[in-house]
Every structure is written in structure tokens, then in C-alpha cells.
Design an enzyme around this catalytic site. Structure first.
Site, short mmCIF file in Angstrom:
data_model
loop_
_atom_site.label_atom_id
_atom_site.label_comp_id
_atom_site.label_asym_id
_atom_site.label_seq_id
_atom_site.Cartn_x
_atom_site.Cartn_y
_atom_site.Cartn_z
N GLU A 109 -77.11 46.68 105.22
CA GLU A 109 -77.72 47.09 104.07
C GLU A 109 -77.27 45.99 103.33
O GLU A 109 -76.13 45.41 103.27
CB GLU A 109 -77.07 48.28 103.51
CG GLU A 109 -77.51 49.61 104.03
CD GLU A 109 -77.07 51.02 103.14
OE1 GLU A 109 -76.65 50.77 101.77
OE2 GLU A 109 -76.88 51.89 103.94
N GLU A 112 -70.88 54.41 106.02
CA GLU A 112 -70.21 54.06 104.82
C GLU A 112 -69.09 55.67 104.96
O GLU A 112 -69.00 56.24 103.76
CB GLU A 112 -70.73 53.96 103.51
CG GLU A 112 -71.74 52.91 103.48
CD GLU A 112 -72.38 52.66 102.24
OE1 GLU A 112 -72.21 53.54 101.38
OE2 GLU A 112 -72.85 51.51 102.00
C1 BG6 Z 1 -75.07 52.56 99.86
C2 BG6 Z 1 -75.80 53.55 100.48
O1 BG6 Z 1 -74.05 52.20 99.59
O2 BG6 Z 1 -75.98 52.29 98.39
C3 BG6 Z 1 -77.09 54.33 100.04
O3 BG6 Z 1 -75.77 53.72 102.01
C4 BG6 Z 1 -77.44 54.18 98.70
O4 BG6 Z 1 -77.01 55.53 100.55
C5 BG6 Z 1 -77.15 52.52 98.24
O5 BG6 Z 1 -78.36 54.65 98.28
C6 BG6 Z 1 -77.65 52.43 96.97
O6 BG6 Z 1 -76.63 53.06 95.81
P1 BG6 Z 1 -77.08 53.44 94.38
O7 BG6 Z 1 -76.09 54.34 94.13
O8 BG6 Z 1 -77.26 52.27 93.74
O9 BG6 Z 1 -78.48 54.27 94.60
#
Ligand code: BG6
Length: 466
Positions: free
Chosen positions: A367, A167
């Protein structure tokens, strides 16, 4: 009941990152990255004042953790190397303890039938480099390329899937536009563009180094993509607004990384606002000639936009939102803990876009996931967290991944965020995403959630019925 069968050798697994999982122990030789530093000066910015030193202790627990990965159906797993662990000063001396740790971690994954996918950069610039401006400074690009080369040389025999960044838009927007990452600046679009540009250049240069080494593997990048939907598809102004937001937030990285050049409409805006990045002579050729082999797509939520209601005032500091308004669609399905919309079809629209407009490059869902607060309320008599909402979330997204593959998408796998609950930047441990829970008040004890057992079956059956 329908059966959703996935292609042979489909990647089932999850993603995590070094800074969010490893933790720090006395004498490990790791130096501060921007998050360690930021936490040291402003701990109250982090949920419940928990900092990255208390990430889930994978540095010491990885052998047991890999056994849990096996029990939750992983045939592949992504993590990242921490630059600040491997090369504590950002450049120069290598920390032998880090070399031993990563070598053993990756080997242990392989010994257990789990393919390691390794990312080089997950928001964690070493503080020594941030002090000279971080990604704003061209010297950071050179340092990154040296770091990447060091990683390929050290671990390239074991690791066959490399990613240059996770990202890369986030350090730009988080650090310089919206202030949720260090250096916590807001409204600095010119800097954000320079950061993004330097990351793209660094990625291309790292790909060039990787190819020169003739190692037998693939290299790509992980992008967070949010399909951009207009409020009204029949309203030209809304459609135009959606196109511009797509240029800012998706095509800005997707086009140079996959096609080797930047989107025209974005360049026009940047020139018009006089915020072009600093570009050297050969840069654009380097970007053109070193595109990725494989694309990782992180998908969480769509972006909904509408035409701007008030005119853009060009004398103000420029922002992407000068060109569209965000649209709060009535009735949308929400994850209330994270405040993100859940729109399953978005994953399909992304995959079809990559198929139709990006040469159907090999890709995978790198992801996708659902962060939920206070999951202990879902513990039943068997002592397990019954996260049926997560099972439904994954299932509903997988159905659309399946549909896209049936229609020709070259999607090779699905990784959930994340394997075990981890520390998440300023949200720390607020929202839990894992197949495996981590009890931070009880010596970081791990337990598999219902979704972990469910995913194991899906992976073993290479699909599911519903
Ligand atoms: C993704 C990232 O965008 O979202 C991760 O690659 C991150 O590093 C994940 O932990 C969840 O985001 P958040 O802010 O809800 O913990």
C-alpha cells in the site's frame, strides 16, 4: 529524461479490503463485525454518518469492477475475505453465499489475468468474537486459525498469495491506545500488547496450517512500516528515542514475523513496566518456526521523533510516548487532507532496511497512496478527475522503489491504495484514494481518473520516463 524500468513480472496493481468495498445487501448472510456494530451505536463518529453497509458495492459489482481493473493496468489485486461474511458467528457454520461470492470473485480475477492476493484479516473481527474479548481472548486465536484453515481449504486452489493480517498493529493501537477503532479504549498498553501478541501467534499458527496443507503458494503478512527518524542524527538522545519508537511501531511485528523472535529492547521495556502478555509454553517455538514467505509493506508516512522533554512518570498508565516525543519537523511536505507527511525517500529506506537487516526477504509495496478530499473540483471538460497530484505522488515514490531494486532490494511489486474510492473506517468517504472514482450520490457510479489511465500505461510499459 530518465527511464525507470522495473523487473520482469513486476506486480502492478492496488489493494483494498472486504469490509471497505463489499457493502451489504439484504439476505447476503453476513453478520456484524466490530465496525458494523460500532456504527449502529455511534453513527456520528463516522464522517458524514456513513457506515460500512454503504461500502462501494463490490459484492454486487465485482464483474464490472474487474473490467475497470484491467483498464487501469492491474496484473494483481489484493482484497480480504470478510470473516463475518464467511463464518457469521466467528466459529462454526459457513455461509454458502459467501463461498460462492469469493470463489467467483477470485476466479473472475484470474480469468482476466489479475492475480488475486488474499488477506484474511483487515480490522474486521466478527462481533460474536468481540463479545468474548476479541483479540484479548486466546479463544479468538483458535477461532482465527480455524477460519484461516477454512479459507485455505475453500480457496487454496485459486489463491496463490495469502496474507494473514493487514497492519496488525492497528487493532492494537486503534482499539486500546488511541481510540480510533472499536472498542475505543485509550492508554491501555498492556491490552494493546496482548492483542498484538495474539495476532502474531495467530499468524504463525495460520502459516503452520497453510504449510501442512502443502498447497502450491506463498503466505505472508502486510505491515504498515514508518521509518523512524531522529530530529538530530548527531544527538544521542534523539537517536535512542528513534530506536525505541522503531521497536514499538516497526520491529514489534517485523522481527517476530520475519525472524521469529521479539526485539530485545522492547521486551526489556515491557518487563520493566510489568505488562508482559500471557504466553503459553509452546508459543515462542511456534512463532520461531513459522515465519513468513513474503512481506507486504504499507508505506504512507515517516515517524519523526526527538528525546523526551519531560521525564516519564512510571506511576501513570504506560504509553509508547513515555520513551520519545513526536517531532514536528519544520518545512515538511504534507498531505493536508489526511494530515500525513509525504516523504518519498522513506519507501527506499524501508526497502533497504529489509534488504540489509531482514535477509532480503521477498517483499512488495502493498500500500502507498494519497487520500484527497473533494476531488470533484478537479473534474475538467472531459468529465474526468485530473488527479495529477496523485500521478506525481506515485511517480516520486516509484523512483525510490526503482533505486532500491537497483541496489539489490527484493521488491517484487507496487500496489497503490486503492483501486476505487472506498469506505475508510471512521473517515468513511472523506478522503478519496482510488484510481477510479465512486460517486456515492449517483448509485456508486465508477469512472476512471487520470491516474488510472496513467497507471495502465506504466504497467503496460513496465516502467515510465520522467
Ligand atoms: C491503510 C489501511 O492503513 O490506510 C486502509 O490498510 C486504509 O484500510 C488506508 O483505508 C487509508 O486510511 P484512511 O484513514 O486515510 O482512510
Amino acid at each position: 529524461m530518465a527511464r525507470y524500468e522495473f523487473p520482469k513480472n513486476f506486480w502492478w496493481g492496488s489493494a483494498a479490503s472486504g469490509p471497505q468495498t463489499e457493502g451489504r445487501i439484504e439476505g447476503d448472510g453476513k453478520s456484524d463485525n466490530i465496525f458494523d456494530y460500532w456504527y449502529s451505536i455511534e453513527p456520528n463518529k463516522f464522517f458524514n454518518k456513513i457506515g460500512p453497509g454503504n461500502a462501494s458495492k463490490v459484492y454486487v459489482n465485482y464483474k464490472e469492477d474487474i473490467q475497470l481493473m484491467k483498464k487501469t493496468g492491474h496484473n494483481s489485486f489484493r482484497t480480504s475475505i470478510q470473516w463475518s461474511r464467511l463464518i457469521p458467528n466467528g466459529t462454526g457454520e459457513i455461509n454458502q453465499k459467501a463461498v460462492d461470492f469469493y470463489n467467483d470473485f477470485f476466479q473472475e480475477l484470474k480469468n482476466n489475468g489479475i492475480e488475486p492476493f488474499v488477506n484474511l484479516y483487515h480490522f474486521d473481527i466478527p462481533m460474536a468474537l468481540q463479545k468474548i474479548g476479541g483479540w484479548l481472548n486466546r479463544e479468538n486465536v483458535d477461532a482465527y486459525v480455524q477460519y484461516a484453515k477454512t479459507c485455505f481449504n475453500l480457496f487454496g486452489d485459486k489463491v496463490k498469495f495469502w496474507f494473514t493480517h493487514n497492519e496488525p498493529i492497528v487493532p492494537a493501537e486503534g482499539g486500546y491506545l488511541y481510540g480510533f477503532h472499536y472498542p475505543v479504549k485509550t492508554n491501555h498498553l498492556k491490552e494493546a500488547i496482548q492483542v498484538g501478541y495474539n495476532e502474531i501467534l495467530a499468524s504463525a499458527l495460520a502459516i503452520k496450517e497453510y504449510k501442512n496443507l502443502n498447497l502450491d503458494g506463498k503466505i505472508g503478512i502486510i505491515l504498515n512500516l514508518s521509518p523512524s527518524y531522529p530530529r538530530d542524527e548527531n544527538n544521542k538522545e534523539d537517536v535512542k528515542a528513534a530506536e525505541i519508537s522503531d521497536a514499538f511501531f516497526n520491529r514489534s511485528f517485523l522481527d517476530p514475523c520475519v525472524k521469529g523472535y521479539f526485539p530485545k529492547d522492547l521486551i526489556e521495556i515491557i518487563k520493566d513496566r510489568d505488562i508482559m502478555p500471557y504466553i503459553l509454553n509452546d508459543d515462542l517455538d511456534i512463532i520461531k518456526n513459522n515465519v513468513i514467505d513474503i512481506l507486504g509493506i504499507n508505506y504512507y508516512q515517516p515517524r519523526r521523533v526527538k528525546a523526551k522533554e519531560s521525564p516519564c512518570i512510571k506511576t501513570n498508565m504506560p504509553m509508547p510516548e513515555d520513551y520519545f516525543d513526536n517531532y514536528d519537523m519544520p518545512g515538511k511536505k504534507m498531505n493536508p487532507y489526511r494530515g500525513w507527511e509525504i516523504y518519498e525517500k522513506g519507501i527506499y529506506d524501508l526497502l533497504i532496511n529489509v534488504k540489509d537487516n531482514y535477509n532480503n526477504i521477498p517483499c512488495y509495496i502493498s500500500e502507498n497512496g494519497m487520500g484527497v478530499e473533494n476531488e470533484s473540483r478537479f473534474i475538467k471538460d472531459d468529465g474526468m478527475i485530473h488527479d495529477d497530484y496523485r500521478i506525481d505522488f506515485i511517480k516520486d515514490h516509484l523512483k525510490y522503489v526503482h533505486k532500491a531494486i537497483k541496489e539489490g532490494s527484493n521488491c517484487l511489486g507496487y500496489h497503490m491504495w486503492t483501486c476505487m474510492d472506498n469506505w475508510s473506517w471512521i473517515n468513511a468517504y472523506k478522503n478519496r484514494y482510488g484510481f477510479i472514482s465512486v460517486d456515492i450520490d449517483n448509485n456508486f457510479k465508477r469512472s476512471i481518473k487520470k491516474s488510472g489511465y496513467w497507471f495502465n500505461k506504466v504497467s503496460n510499459d513496465n516502467g515510465f520516463e520522467d
